[in-house]
Design a protein around this motif. Sequence first.
Motif, PDB file in Angstrom:
ATOM      1  N   PHE A   1       0.838  -1.200   0.000  1.00 47.73           N
ATOM      2  CA  PHE A   1       0.000   0.000   0.000  1.00 47.73           C
ATOM      3  C   PHE A   1       0.870   1.246   0.000  1.00 47.73           C
ATOM      4  O   PHE A   1       0.635   2.189  -0.736  1.00 47.73           O
ATOM      5  CB  PHE A   1      -0.903   0.046   1.239  1.00 47.73           C
ATOM      6  CG  PHE A   1      -1.920  -1.049   1.302  1.00 47.73           C
ATOM      7  CD1 PHE A   1      -2.318  -1.699   0.153  1.00 47.73           C
ATOM      8  CD2 PHE A   1      -2.483  -1.419   2.497  1.00 47.73           C
ATOM      9  CE1 PHE A   1      -3.242  -2.711   0.201  1.00 47.73           C
ATOM     10  CE2 PHE A   1      -3.421  -2.425   2.558  1.00 47.73           C
ATOM     11  CZ  PHE A   1      -3.791  -3.074   1.402  1.00 47.73           C
TER      12      PHE A   1
ATOM     13  N   TRP B   1       3.858   1.863  -0.973  1.00 41.84           N
ATOM     14  CA  TRP B   1       4.618   2.246  -2.159  1.00 41.84           C
ATOM     15  C   TRP B   1       3.762   2.271  -3.408  1.00 41.84           C
ATOM     16  O   TRP B   1       4.294   2.323  -4.509  1.00 41.84           O
ATOM     17  CB  TRP B   1       5.821   1.320  -2.312  1.00 41.84           C
ATOM     18  CG  TRP B   1       6.704   1.485  -1.150  1.00 41.84           C
ATOM     19  CD1 TRP B   1       6.843   0.620  -0.110  1.00 41.84           C
ATOM     20  CD2 TRP B   1       7.500   2.614  -0.822  1.00 41.84           C
ATOM     21  NE1 TRP B   1       7.686   1.138   0.833  1.00 41.84           N
ATOM     22  CE2 TRP B   1       8.098   2.363   0.409  1.00 41.84           C
ATOM     23  CE3 TRP B   1       7.755   3.825  -1.467  1.00 41.84           C
ATOM     24  CZ2 TRP B   1       8.946   3.273   1.026  1.00 41.84           C
ATOM     25  CZ3 TRP B   1       8.590   4.717  -0.851  1.00 41.84           C
ATOM     26  CH2 TRP B   1       9.178   4.433   0.374  1.00 41.84           C
ATOM     27  N   THR B   2       2.435   2.189  -3.261  1.00 43.07           N
ATOM     28  CA  THR B   2       1.562   2.305  -4.415  1.00 43.07           C
ATOM     29  C   THR B   2       0.715   3.558  -4.356  1.00 43.07           C
ATOM     30  O   THR B   2       0.592   4.267  -5.355  1.00 43.07           O
ATOM     31  CB  THR B   2       0.637   1.085  -4.501  1.00 43.07           C
ATOM     32  OG1 THR B   2       1.425  -0.088  -4.524  1.00 43.07           O
ATOM     33  CG2 THR B   2      -0.201   1.136  -5.748  1.00 43.07           C
ATOM     34  N   PHE B   3       0.139   3.843  -3.187  1.00 39.99           N
ATOM     35  CA  PHE B   3      -0.897   4.873  -3.141  1.00 39.99           C
ATOM     36  C   PHE B   3      -0.313   6.228  -2.809  1.00 39.99           C
ATOM     37  O   PHE B   3       0.613   6.333  -2.016  1.00 39.99           O
ATOM     38  CB  PHE B   3      -1.943   4.507  -2.086  1.00 39.99           C
ATOM     39  CG  PHE B   3      -2.642   3.229  -2.383  1.00 39.99           C
ATOM     40  CD1 PHE B   3      -2.940   2.878  -3.679  1.00 39.99           C
ATOM     41  CD2 PHE B   3      -3.009   2.369  -1.376  1.00 39.99           C
ATOM     42  CE1 PHE B   3      -3.570   1.696  -3.962  1.00 39.99           C
ATOM     43  CE2 PHE B   3      -3.643   1.192  -1.648  1.00 39.99           C
ATOM     44  CZ  PHE B   3      -3.919   0.850  -2.941  1.00 39.99           C
TER      45      PHE B   3
ATOM     46  N   LEU C   1      -7.976   1.466  -7.078  1.00 39.70           N
ATOM     47  CA  LEU C   1      -6.857   1.125  -6.197  1.00 39.70           C
ATOM     48  C   LEU C   1      -6.212  -0.181  -6.630  1.00 39.70           C
ATOM     49  O   LEU C   1      -4.987  -0.322  -6.624  1.00 39.70           O
ATOM     50  CB  LEU C   1      -7.327   1.028  -4.751  1.00 39.70           C
ATOM     51  CG  LEU C   1      -7.726   2.328  -4.075  1.00 39.70           C
ATOM     52  CD1 LEU C   1      -8.199   2.055  -2.677  1.00 39.70           C
ATOM     53  CD2 LEU C   1      -6.573   3.287  -4.048  1.00 39.70           C
TER      54      LEU C   1
ATOM     55  N   GLY D   1      -3.684   0.160  -9.419  1.00 38.17           N
ATOM     56  CA  GLY D   1      -2.363   0.594  -8.965  1.00 38.17           C
ATOM     57  C   GLY D   1      -1.610  -0.523  -8.286  1.00 38.17           C
ATOM     58  O   GLY D   1      -0.417  -0.716  -8.514  1.00 38.17           O
ATOM     59  N   LEU D   2      -2.316  -1.287  -7.441  1.00 38.84           N
ATOM     60  CA  LEU D   2      -1.661  -2.380  -6.720  1.00 38.84           C
ATOM     61  C   LEU D   2      -1.124  -3.419  -7.701  1.00 38.84           C
ATOM     62  O   LEU D   2      -0.014  -3.926  -7.534  1.00 38.84           O
ATOM     63  CB  LEU D   2      -2.646  -3.037  -5.759  1.00 38.84           C
ATOM     64  CG  LEU D   2      -2.962  -2.250  -4.495  1.00 38.84           C
ATOM     65  CD1 LEU D   2      -4.031  -2.952  -3.706  1.00 38.84           C
ATOM     66  CD2 LEU D   2      -1.727  -2.089  -3.653  1.00 38.84           C
TER      67      LEU D   2
ATOM     68  N   THR E   1       2.195  -2.182  -9.307  1.00 37.61           N
ATOM     69  CA  THR E   1       3.391  -2.285  -8.471  1.00 37.61           C
ATOM     70  C   THR E   1       3.743  -3.742  -8.205  1.00 37.61           C
ATOM     71  O   THR E   1       4.905  -4.081  -8.092  1.00 37.61           O
ATOM     72  CB  THR E   1       3.210  -1.550  -7.138  1.00 37.61           C
ATOM     73  OG1 THR E   1       1.910  -1.797  -6.651  1.00 37.61           O
ATOM     74  CG2 THR E   1       3.423  -0.084  -7.294  1.00 37.61           C
TER      75      THR E   1
END
Lengths: 361, 160
Positions: A320, A322-324, B18, B21-22, B25
């Motif tokens: 979380f 390093w993503t958001f 969300l 994005g997850l 990464t």
Amino acid sequence: MTLTIQFSDITKWIHETLNASMSPGWALFSEFVLAGVAMILLVVVLAVLFVYMERKVAGFMQLRLGPHRVGPWGTMQVFADVFKLLLKESFAPFTVDKFLFNFAPILVLAVAFMAMAPISFAPGLQLWDMNIGILYVTAVSSIGVIGILMAGWSSNNKYSLLGAMRSGAQIVSYELSAGLSLVAVIAMCGSLSISDIIASQADGWWIFKGHLPIMFAFVVYVIAGTAETNRAPFDLAEAESELTAGYHTEFSGMQFGMFYLTEYINMAVISMVATTVFLGGWLPFHIYGFDAFNNVMNFIPSWIWFFGKTFFIIFLMMWFRWTFPRLRIDQLLKLEWKYLLPLSIINVVIVAFLVVMGWHF
Amino acid sequence: MRALIQYIKDVAQGFYSLSQGLLLTLKYFVRPWKHIVEQYPENRTTTIYIPEKFAGEVVLPHDENNRHKCTACTLCEMACPNGTIKIISATIEGEDGKKKKVLDKWVYNLGMCTMCGQCVDACPQDAITMKNSFELSVYNRNDLIKVLNKPGSKLKEKES
């Protein structure tokens, strides 16, 4: 069980040896000292692992390599950082409130250690098996915010005070939904004691046998737990780009190191509670009906199960982070008060209904 | 009712975005061999990749007969916003007796250059280009002032 020596045997052996050689009072005292030293060692080892893991995960998620110069694969980087912090002067500005300024990091760290007390790491490996374990952890971990407010106030610095105030608002609000998501499991299990909660999951972890409400509670708990540890995307209390470093702007040397360590201990506590409550603590993963598979799973020691699950949740939190992007303060409070809290209240009502009707396992 | 549907829609949409994005990464995390970071000091002679477009310094290319294309018109000197370039020209007498301005020294002060590339754009002869070299540091500041035309080099005449 293939493991014949249990942790309870070791603790019993220590207890008997100490009682045989000294008076019961001194034996109890030395047991306390041993337990404290063991806990500090565990926490330091975990913190070192977490810091290394954090930096590697951060690097890999940003197409970098993370630390890789100091020691093989950068494993010595953490020790280099810690020694740097130890060698630095713990400088206090002239206008700070000296007593609170020096006391705040100690309080924060002590509270973080206290929250580790009732956690059961393996069968028999538990410092204090009290009947209100979960309540104790949630209650004690919220004292930490006093230390943060103390640090922010005593620094005599606008950034620090703003960061501390934000942290207070954030922790006070997110504790509600974290508590309510734990209540969901406690209602199904019927006990606040950590060993009872783990024992109730022998036939399946709560996240699997608790149906949708518990899965939802797990998601809410991970979000609220990330917020409670002041980590990105909820790192408004530190918010580097806005507040320099928030409540620990004025701290340096090992006093800063204590705040840094506390962040990781809090992460560990949050993930250990999540592991205990939702993922079955040190119980192995079983699929009903597959006996061969279950036996293989039983063969893995329970402490590996516990720390494996803990590290999984830690990884989720790092993922979380390093993503958001960071939330604004109004978005942060909106997320809690308009989304998480109403949904968790409804969730608790549904769980209560399930429990009353006896529709759970 | 509509507000409730909108609320649920918002929550679902939030979780969807969300998760996008997850996933991104996670994709980076599980494929460390595709990372773009260069192991610089170790690979400086082996696998390092500097793009051709990278502007590291201005060079004046010479061909195999030690000839360059600079006519000493000083347009680059005028185009330079930092006063990096100094063209020192000399006047020589050609074979047909005409006096002619030729390049004597193309002085380039790397320490003042911001690699904006305006000199390259201004050059009517395409005599100068940007090179992608990057290890340009020196110990003495005077070493940064370079003369780009090689000794004894001549103007490359246009084949008309």
